[in-house]
Design a protein around this motif. Structure first.
Motif, PDB file in Angstrom:
ATOM      1  N   SER A   1      41.579  23.991  29.782  1.00  0.00           N
ATOM      2  CA  SER A   1      41.008  23.842  30.725  1.00  0.00           C
ATOM      3  C   SER A   1      42.155  24.196  31.736  1.00  0.00           C
ATOM      4  CB  SER A   1      39.545  23.940  31.432  1.00  0.00           C
ATOM      5  OG  SER A   1      39.810  23.776  32.541  1.00  0.00           O
TER       6      SER A   1
ATOM      7  N   PRO B   1      32.039  26.617  35.194  1.00  0.00           N
ATOM      8  CA  PRO B   1      31.377  25.950  35.475  1.00  0.00           C
ATOM      9  C   PRO B   1      32.260  24.713  35.319  1.00  0.00           C
ATOM     10  CG  PRO B   1      31.533  26.674  33.062  1.00  0.00           C
ATOM     11  CD  PRO B   1      31.574  27.870  33.878  1.00  0.00           C
TER      12      PRO B   1
ATOM     13  N   LEU C   1      39.824  39.553  42.252  1.00  0.00           N
ATOM     14  CA  LEU C   1      41.505  40.065  42.983  1.00  0.00           C
ATOM     15  C   LEU C   1      41.982  40.422  42.331  1.00  0.00           C
ATOM     16  CD1 LEU C   1      44.324  38.966  44.334  1.00  0.00           C
ATOM     17  CD2 LEU C   1      43.805  36.535  43.250  1.00  0.00           C
ATOM     18  N   ARG C   2      42.179  40.663  40.695  1.00  0.00           N
ATOM     19  CA  ARG C   2      43.401  41.376  39.712  1.00  0.00           C
ATOM     20  C   ARG C   2      42.719  42.847  38.829  1.00  0.00           C
ATOM     21  NH1 ARG C   2      46.767  37.721  40.921  1.00  0.00           N
ATOM     22  NH2 ARG C   2      46.628  35.914  40.599  1.00  0.00           N
TER      23      ARG C   2
ATOM     24  N   ILE D   1      39.147  34.830  27.574  1.00  0.00           N
ATOM     25  CA  ILE D   1      39.170  33.562  28.883  1.00  0.00           C
ATOM     26  C   ILE D   1      37.440  33.742  30.364  1.00  0.00           C
ATOM     27  CG2 ILE D   1      40.491  32.139  30.872  1.00  0.00           C
ATOM     28  CD1 ILE D   1      41.182  31.896  27.543  1.00  0.00           C
ATOM     29  N   PHE D   2      37.061  34.796  30.666  1.00  0.00           N
ATOM     30  CA  PHE D   2      35.913  35.213  31.101  1.00  0.00           C
ATOM     31  C   PHE D   2      35.172  35.781  30.564  1.00  0.00           C
ATOM     32  CE2 PHE D   2      37.384  31.841  34.983  1.00  0.00           C
ATOM     33  CZ  PHE D   2      38.936  32.122  34.586  1.00  0.00           C
ATOM     34  N   GLU D   3      34.342  35.860  31.122  1.00  0.00           N
ATOM     35  CA  GLU D   3      33.019  36.821  30.198  1.00  0.00           C
ATOM     36  C   GLU D   3      32.865  37.444  31.195  1.00  0.00           C
ATOM     37  OE1 GLU D   3      32.647  33.891  31.615  1.00  0.00           O
ATOM     38  OE2 GLU D   3      30.754  33.250  32.561  1.00  0.00           O
TER      39      GLU D   3
ATOM     40  N   LYS E   1      50.545  30.943  43.807  1.00  0.00           N
ATOM     41  CA  LYS E   1      49.962  30.886  44.442  1.00  0.00           C
ATOM     42  C   LYS E   1      48.784  29.936  43.554  1.00  0.00           C
ATOM     43  CE  LYS E   1      45.676  33.654  43.161  1.00  0.00           C
ATOM     44  NZ  LYS E   1      44.678  32.929  42.841  1.00  0.00           N
ATOM     45  N   ASN E   2      48.843  30.264  41.721  1.00  0.00           N
ATOM     46  CA  ASN E   2      48.328  29.002  41.544  1.00  0.00           C
ATOM     47  C   ASN E   2      48.467  27.833  41.046  1.00  0.00           C
ATOM     48  OD1 ASN E   2      45.824  30.404  41.259  1.00  0.00           O
ATOM     49  ND2 ASN E   2      46.542  31.583  39.646  1.00  0.00           N
TER      50      ASN E   2
ATOM     51  N   ASP F   1      32.150  21.337  33.381  1.00  0.00           N
ATOM     52  CA  ASP F   1      32.077  20.435  32.709  1.00  0.00           C
ATOM     53  C   ASP F   1      32.747  19.615  32.042  1.00  0.00           C
ATOM     54  OD1 ASP F   1      31.380  22.123  29.517  1.00  0.00           O
ATOM     55  OD2 ASP F   1      31.831  23.285  31.022  1.00  0.00           O
TER      56      ASP F   1
ATOM     57  N   GLY G   1      42.377  24.407  34.837  1.00  0.00           N
ATOM     58  CA  GLY G   1      42.009  23.630  37.178  1.00  0.00           C
ATOM     59  C   GLY G   1      41.943  22.249  36.355  1.00  0.00           C
TER      60      GLY G   1
ATOM     61  N   ARG H   1      36.999  28.344  44.274  1.00  0.00           N
ATOM     62  CA  ARG H   1      37.011  27.776  42.957  1.00  0.00           C
ATOM     63  C   ARG H   1      37.747  26.674  43.749  1.00  0.00           C
ATOM     64  NH1 ARG H   1      35.212  27.080  38.200  1.00  0.00           N
ATOM     65  NH2 ARG H   1      36.563  25.840  36.862  1.00  0.00           N
TER      66      ARG H   1
ATOM     67  N   PHE I   1      38.723  23.408  25.597  1.00  0.00           N
ATOM     68  CA  PHE I   1      39.319  23.893  25.783  1.00  0.00           C
ATOM     69  C   PHE I   1      40.669  24.223  26.694  1.00  0.00           C
ATOM     70  CE2 PHE I   1      39.960  28.559  26.217  1.00  0.00           C
ATOM     71  CZ  PHE I   1      40.144  28.467  27.893  1.00  0.00           C
TER      72      PHE I   1
ATOM     73  N   ASP J   1      45.185  36.731  33.614  1.00  0.00           N
ATOM     74  CA  ASP J   1      45.220  37.518  34.583  1.00  0.00           C
ATOM     75  C   ASP J   1      46.044  38.480  35.192  1.00  0.00           C
ATOM     76  OD1 ASP J   1      45.766  34.369  36.533  1.00  0.00           O
ATOM     77  OD2 ASP J   1      43.560  35.206  35.890  1.00  0.00           O
TER      78      ASP J   1
ATOM     79  N   HIS K   1      35.966  18.920  33.185  1.00  0.00           N
ATOM     80  CA  HIS K   1      36.551  18.342  34.907  1.00  0.00           C
ATOM     81  C   HIS K   1      35.377  17.169  34.714  1.00  0.00           C
ATOM     82  CE1 HIS K   1      37.680  21.695  37.067  1.00  0.00           C
ATOM     83  NE2 HIS K   1      37.733  22.104  35.650  1.00  0.00           N
TER      84      HIS K   1
HETATM   85  C1  EPZ Z   1      42.913  29.203  36.706  1.00  0.00           C
HETATM   86  O1  EPZ Z   1      41.524  28.903  37.191  1.00  0.00           O
HETATM   87  C2  EPZ Z   1      43.524  30.386  37.247  1.00  0.00           C
HETATM   88  N1  EPZ Z   1      43.223  29.631  38.811  1.00  0.00           N
HETATM   89  C3  EPZ Z   1      42.668  31.554  37.532  1.00  0.00           C
HETATM   90  O2  EPZ Z   1      43.080  32.736  38.149  1.00  0.00           O
HETATM   91  C4  EPZ Z   1      43.120  31.849  36.329  1.00  0.00           C
HETATM   92  O3  EPZ Z   1      41.921  32.991  35.383  1.00  0.00           O
HETATM   93  C5  EPZ Z   1      42.213  30.413  34.422  1.00  0.00           C
HETATM   94  O4  EPZ Z   1      43.217  29.515  35.349  1.00  0.00           O
HETATM   95  C6  EPZ Z   1      42.868  31.399  33.316  1.00  0.00           C
HETATM   96  O5  EPZ Z   1      44.007  31.260  33.194  1.00  0.00           O
HETATM   97  C7  EPZ Z   1      43.606  29.108  39.826  1.00  0.00           C
HETATM   98  O6  EPZ Z   1      44.683  28.093  39.410  1.00  0.00           O
HETATM   99  C8  EPZ Z   1      43.762  28.560  40.481  1.00  0.00           C
HETATM  100  P1  EPZ Z   1      40.667  27.193  33.868  1.00  0.00           P
HETATM  101  P2  EPZ Z   1      40.704  28.157  35.935  1.00  0.00           P
HETATM  102  O7  EPZ Z   1      39.520  25.835  33.853  1.00  0.00           O
HETATM  103  O8  EPZ Z   1      41.232  26.896  36.190  1.00  0.00           O
HETATM  104  C9  EPZ Z   1      36.098  27.284  31.123  1.00  0.00           C
HETATM  105  C10 EPZ Z   1      43.218  33.773  39.888  1.00  0.00           C
HETATM  106  O9  EPZ Z   1      42.899  35.330  39.847  1.00  0.00           O
HETATM  107  N2  EPZ Z   1      35.889  26.490  31.373  1.00  0.00           N
HETATM  108  O10 EPZ Z   1      41.325  27.273  32.892  1.00  0.00           O
HETATM  109  O11 EPZ Z   1      39.282  28.544  36.778  1.00  0.00           O
HETATM  110  C11 EPZ Z   1      36.342  29.124  32.283  1.00  0.00           C
HETATM  111  O12 EPZ Z   1      34.710  28.776  32.437  1.00  0.00           O
HETATM  112  C12 EPZ Z   1      42.694  33.188  38.868  1.00  0.00           C
HETATM  113  O13 EPZ Z   1      44.095  33.684  40.551  1.00  0.00           O
HETATM  114  C13 EPZ Z   1      34.521  25.567  31.037  1.00  0.00           C
HETATM  115  O14 EPZ Z   1      33.731  26.425  30.358  1.00  0.00           O
HETATM  116  O15 EPZ Z   1      39.760  28.629  34.848  1.00  0.00           O
HETATM  117  C14 EPZ Z   1      36.735  30.373  31.791  1.00  0.00           C
HETATM  118  O16 EPZ Z   1      35.851  30.571  30.740  1.00  0.00           O
HETATM  119  C15 EPZ Z   1      40.869  33.385  38.138  1.00  0.00           C
HETATM  120  N3  EPZ Z   1      34.659  24.578  31.867  1.00  0.00           N
HETATM  121  C16 EPZ Z   1      37.431  29.290  31.256  1.00  0.00           C
HETATM  122  O17 EPZ Z   1      37.078  27.798  30.685  1.00  0.00           O
HETATM  123  C17 EPZ Z   1      35.053  23.603  33.042  1.00  0.00           C
HETATM  124  O18 EPZ Z   1      34.984  22.984  33.302  1.00  0.00           O
HETATM  125  C18 EPZ Z   1      38.961  29.133  31.666  1.00  0.00           C
HETATM  126  O19 EPZ Z   1      38.809  28.170  33.400  1.00  0.00           O
HETATM  127  C19 EPZ Z   1      36.401  24.722  32.910  1.00  0.00           C
HETATM  128  C20 EPZ Z   1      36.719  25.851  32.693  1.00  0.00           C
END
Ligand code: EPZ
Length: 423
Positions: A166, A124, A374-375, A331-333, A22-23, A126, A168, A94, A164, A309, A128
């Motif tokens: 990130s 967020p 989802l998870r 990774i997530f809060e 999916k991702n 930021d 995305g 998202r 970080f 995940d 990106h």
């Molecule tokens: C991708 O999300 C995945 N989604 C997520 O899968 C996965 O959990 C995540 O990567 C981490 O591996 C897709 O690929 C569609 P990040 P993404 O940017 O890109 C913070 C699932 O269940 N952050 O690596 O959004 C953010 O808030 C989903 O399939 C910022 O602060 O993840 C988070 O705490 C859930 N600022 C952390 O970084 C930003 O600009 C990780 O985010 C971007 C992110």
């Protein structure tokens, strides 16, 4: 709304096919905006998130045909491009934010709704927007939309140090950089297999890009990209999820298409818990090693660390392990919403901030529970496979976002599971 009803205690046997990721697919699809030639994606998963991305791309003027029962996606964006991604679609998923980089690269401007938060965190953008800003994009937030414009009409290469890794942001900016003027270097880039898959596809389209899978990705901008045909990589999160099925309720299951290299940190934790994973001609075979389930500590991290995940799913297994496990979600809060639901099933879990302490119990008990994301939803199904009695998981529309045919796949290996309508 539908629920899924699981009656636990049934050891599993047989094979489960693993779908395309999916991702990976959600970042490969927007790449069609980078070229006016056709992009064909094979091994695409049949999921509601994929349908949402198709809807979004069509709203931007792309053509998306779903062929062979959804396993092949034929995309093209040769017509005029609408550069506004509306909130009513973006808020559903998202990953819609992954059209920002490609639109900026293709058209020089874009108006993309902020996706807004979701159950697991504020999410967020930021990282990106800071990165695109370094490439010469002026980005303003107005009434919930990011209004982006490339100075001089074309992004320019830049050296970008991600605070970080990130996923995305790495994907959005790598796609944007393929058509920028000059060289872009991404430092502290994410290393996920889905990014490696995206880069392989971009290279097939003619992008000059290297370093995928490492923390430094270098892109030489080109003037145009062509089309490509690309096979979506195996979904390592679906794979890990189904590896936990025989782990949690016994038996032996072969995961078709499974690859250990996609999940090394996860497999190390399974081994420490007492689960044996062996490579077969067609994928991976998983069963308990007979020494009982042992508690382990887990800390989530960007790839190649333990995947966030798979944290919820691993917690379900550790609920019945011998001893106390500590899970840290880095990774997530807010990604422990499955914990209160598992507690309803008799689990002994104590959550403080980003740390969950799980004391193994002898047996979970079936109960009505609620899917929240989802998870988390699939971790409740896993718990139901092990629990004594019946577990009813409500709001399973969350599941449809990321798992195709979960009832069929688990029924085929002997699970007592069915989908029922709540109306
Ligand atoms: C991708 O999300 C995945 N989604 C997520 O899968 C996965 O959990 C995540 O990567 C981490 O591996 C897709 O690929 C569609 P990040 P993404 O940017 O890109 C913070 C699932 O269940 N952050 O690596 O959004 C953010 O808030 C989903 O399939 C910022 O602060 O993840 C988070 O705490 C859930 N600022 C952390 O970084 C930003 O600009 C990780 O985010 C971007 C992110």
């Amino acid at each position: 709304m539908d629920s899924i009803v699981v009656t636990g205690g049934q050891p599993l046997a047989g094979q489960i096919p693993i779908a395309g990721a999916k991702n990976a697919c959600l970042t490969l699809m927007p790449a069609t905006l980078l070229s006016d030639e056709p992009l064909t994606l094979m091994n695409a998963p049949r999921l509601s998130d994929i349908r949402t991305m198709s809807e979004l791309l069509k709203s931007l003027g792309a053509e998306v045909a779903s062929l062979q029962d959804g396993k092949v996606l034929a995309l093209s964006s040769h017509g005029p491009i609408n550069t506004r991604a509306d909130y009513d679609i973006v808020r559903k998923m998202r990953a819609s934010n992954l059209v920002l980089g490609p639109l900026l690269a293709r058209e020089g401007h874009a108006v993309v709704s902020l996706p807004g938060g979701c159950a697991i965190g504020a999410r967020p953008m930021d990282i990106h927007t800071d990165g695109l800003g370094k490439m010469g994009a002026d980005i303003d937030l107005k009434d919930g939309y990011l209004h982006a414009k490339a100075q001089g009409g074309r992004l320019k290469g830049a050296v970008i140090d991600f605070p970080f890794a990130s996923v995305g942001a790495t994907e959005n900016i790598a796609m944007a950089a393929t058509l920028a003027k000059g060289t872009t270097v991404l430092n502290n880039a994410a290393r996920e297999p889905e990014i490696v898959d995206l880069v392989k596809c971009l290279r097939a389209m003619g992008a000059q890009i290297e370093g995928e899978g490492t923390s430094t990705i270098t892109i030489e901008g080109v003037d145009r990209l062509g089309g490509a045909t690309h096979t979506v990589v195996t979904d390592r999160i679906e794979l890990g999820t189904y590896m936990l099925a025989p782990a949690i309720c016994g038996g032996e299951v072969e995961l078709l298409g499974g690859r250990i290299d996609l999940l090394e940190a996860f497999c190390e934790k399974l081994d420490a818990t007492g689960i044996s994973v062996s490579e077969t001609q067609q994928g991976l075979s998983v069963k308990r090693n007979g020494g009982g389930l042992k508690a382990v500590n887990v800390t989530t991290a960007p790839f190649p660390g333990f995947p966030t995940d798979l944290q919820a799913q691993m917690m379900a297994l550790l609920c019945i392990a011998n001893g106390t496990s500590v899970l840290e979600e880095k990774i997530f809060e807010n990604r422990f919403m499955h914990a209160p639901e598992l507690i309803r099933m008799g689990a002994d879990i104590d959550v403080h901030g980003g740390t969950a302490t799980v004391k193994g119990v002898g047996q979970l008990k079936g109960a009505p529970v609620m899917a929240t994301d989802l998870r988390a939803s699939v971790s409740l199904i896993l718990a139901g496979l092990a629990a004594k009695g019946e577990t009813r998981v409500a709001r399973v529309y969350h599941l449809d976002r990321g798992y195709e045919h979960v009832v069929r796949k688990l029924s085929q290996v002997g699970a007592r599971i069915e989908r029922v309508s709540d109306t």
